[in-house]
Design an enzyme around this catalytic site. Structure first.
Site, PDB file in Angstrom:
ATOM      1  N   GLY A  13       0.771  -1.234   0.000  1.00 51.69           N
ATOM      2  CA  GLY A  13       0.000   0.000   0.000  1.00 51.69           C
ATOM      3  C   GLY A  13       0.803   1.285   0.000  1.00 51.69           C
ATOM      4  CG  ASN A  15       1.480   3.391  -5.753  1.00 50.42           C
ATOM      5  OD1 ASN A  15       1.831   4.435  -6.304  1.00 50.42           O
ATOM      6  ND2 ASN A  15       2.105   2.230  -5.933  1.00 50.42           N
ATOM      7  CG  ASN A 108      -3.832  -0.327 -12.815  1.00 51.13           C
ATOM      8  OD1 ASN A 108      -3.695  -0.628 -11.618  1.00 51.13           O
ATOM      9  ND2 ASN A 108      -3.108  -0.892 -13.773  1.00 51.13           N
ATOM     10  CG  HIS A 110       1.553  -1.285 -15.474  1.00 54.16           C
ATOM     11  ND1 HIS A 110       1.303  -2.555 -15.008  1.00 54.16           N
ATOM     12  CD2 HIS A 110       2.596  -1.398 -16.342  1.00 54.16           C
ATOM     13  CE1 HIS A 110       2.150  -3.401 -15.573  1.00 54.16           C
ATOM     14  NE2 HIS A 110       2.936  -2.726 -16.387  1.00 54.16           N
ATOM     15  CG  ASP A 151      -1.616  -3.203 -17.437  1.00 58.04           C
ATOM     16  OD1 ASP A 151      -2.155  -2.653 -16.466  1.00 58.04           O
ATOM     17  OD2 ASP A 151      -0.814  -4.149 -17.316  1.00 58.04           O
TER      18      ASP A 151
HETATM   19  C1  GAR Z   1       3.254  -0.928  -7.446  1.00 55.95           C
HETATM   20  O1  GAR Z   1       4.532  -0.872  -8.019  1.00 55.95           O
HETATM   21  C2  GAR Z   1       2.196  -0.935  -8.531  1.00 55.95           C
HETATM   22  O2  GAR Z   1       2.502  -0.121  -9.622  1.00 55.95           O
HETATM   23  C3  GAR Z   1       2.214  -2.386  -8.942  1.00 55.95           C
HETATM   24  O3  GAR Z   1       2.349  -3.093  -7.724  1.00 55.95           O
HETATM   25  C4  GAR Z   1       3.043  -2.283  -6.768  1.00 55.95           C
HETATM   26  C5  GAR Z   1       2.195  -2.169  -5.533  1.00 55.95           C
HETATM   27  O4  GAR Z   1       2.870  -1.514  -4.494  1.00 55.95           O
HETATM   28  N1  GAR Z   1       1.032  -2.733  -9.672  1.00 55.95           N
HETATM   29  C6  GAR Z   1       1.028  -3.599 -10.681  1.00 55.95           C
HETATM   30  O5  GAR Z   1       2.008  -4.201 -11.044  1.00 55.95           O
HETATM   31  C7  GAR Z   1      -0.316  -3.769 -11.364  1.00 55.95           C
HETATM   32  N2  GAR Z   1      -0.164  -4.381 -12.643  1.00 55.95           N
HETATM   33  P1  GAR Z   1       2.101  -0.849  -3.274  1.00 55.95           P
HETATM   34  O6  GAR Z   1       1.140  -1.892  -2.683  1.00 55.95           O
HETATM   35  O7  GAR Z   1       3.210  -0.530  -2.309  1.00 55.95           O
HETATM   36  O8  GAR Z   1       1.387   0.366  -3.757  1.00 55.95           O
END
Ligand code: GAR
Length: 201
Positions: A13, A15, A108, A110, A151
């Site tokens: 989490g 982000n 989203n 990515h 995506d």
């Molecule tokens: C982030 O890097 C996000 O961009 C990626 O997973 C991570 C989650 O981190 N998402 C994907 O790859 C989706 N295709 P977080 O839980 O610390 O935000």
């Protein structure tokens, strides 16, 4: 109007934290994080939400059909009168039937420059491993609308990040998060929320 935002998470989490911090700094006047939904009951993101005083819900993916999972998700979103959905490290692909109910209302983030290293099977560290294996010198992050193609929805914002000599998937992931994802995502949420003009989902 302030858009009521649900952030959907599955893991750490960071982000989500970037959104909560930007909101606390007053940088997202058009959006309010009203709900955090996790597909994983153990996600640390739930703790981040609780610390920020945001309501949480768990919609487990494991052990349920896609239809059951999405019916649960839809009902919690409706109960909280959510206007905008943000996928922030949400590791479940939503069906075409689900996303078609929320056109240009799901964002989203990515961790690559779409259309590179994206689509089914590209998530988390796998994305950065693929970028390093390919040998690209620049990667980055993309915030986009979610449609029925993984995506594949319209791009809202992108930011490039250098790949450095000796990078590991972990070091590259960290740099992409710090320099791109945590900056782009709150700004993109604010931009979309400010342009929504009162329409609810
Ligand atoms: C982030 O890097 C996000 O961009 C990626 O997973 C991570 C989650 O981190 N998402 C994907 O790859 C989706 N295709 P977080 O839980 O610390 O935000």
């Amino acid at each position: 109007m302030t858009a009521r935002v649900a952030v959907l998470v599955s893991g750490g989490g960071t982000n989500l934290q970037a959104i909560l911090d930007a909101s606390a700094r007053g940088e997202m006047p058009s959006a309010k994080v009203a709900l955090v939904v996790s597909s994983n009951p153990e996600a640390f993101a739930l703790e981040r939400a609780r610390r920020a005083g945001v309501e949480t819900a768990v919609c487990p993916r494991a052990g349920r059909t896609q239809a059951e999972f999405e019916a649960g998700l839809e009902s919690v979103l409706r109960a909280h009168e959510i206007d905008l959905i943000v996928l922030a490290g949400f590791m479940t692909i939503l069906s075409a039937a689900f996303v078609s109910k929320y056109p240009e209302r799901i964002l989203n983030v990515h961790p690559s420059l779409i259309p590179s290293f994206c689509g089914a099977g590209f998530y988390g560290l796998r994305v950065h491993r693929a970028a390093l294996d390919y040998g690209v010198k620049v990667t980055g992050a993309t915030v986009h609308f979610v449609n029925e193609i993984p995506d594949g929805g319209r791009i809202i914002a992108q930011k490039a990040v250098d790949v450095l000599e000796g990078d590991t998937p972990e070091s590259l992931q960290r740099r992409v998060m710090e320099q791109a994802e945590w900056v782009l995502l709150p700004r993109a949420v604010e931009k979309v929320a400010s342009e929504m003009g009162g329409t609810s989902i």
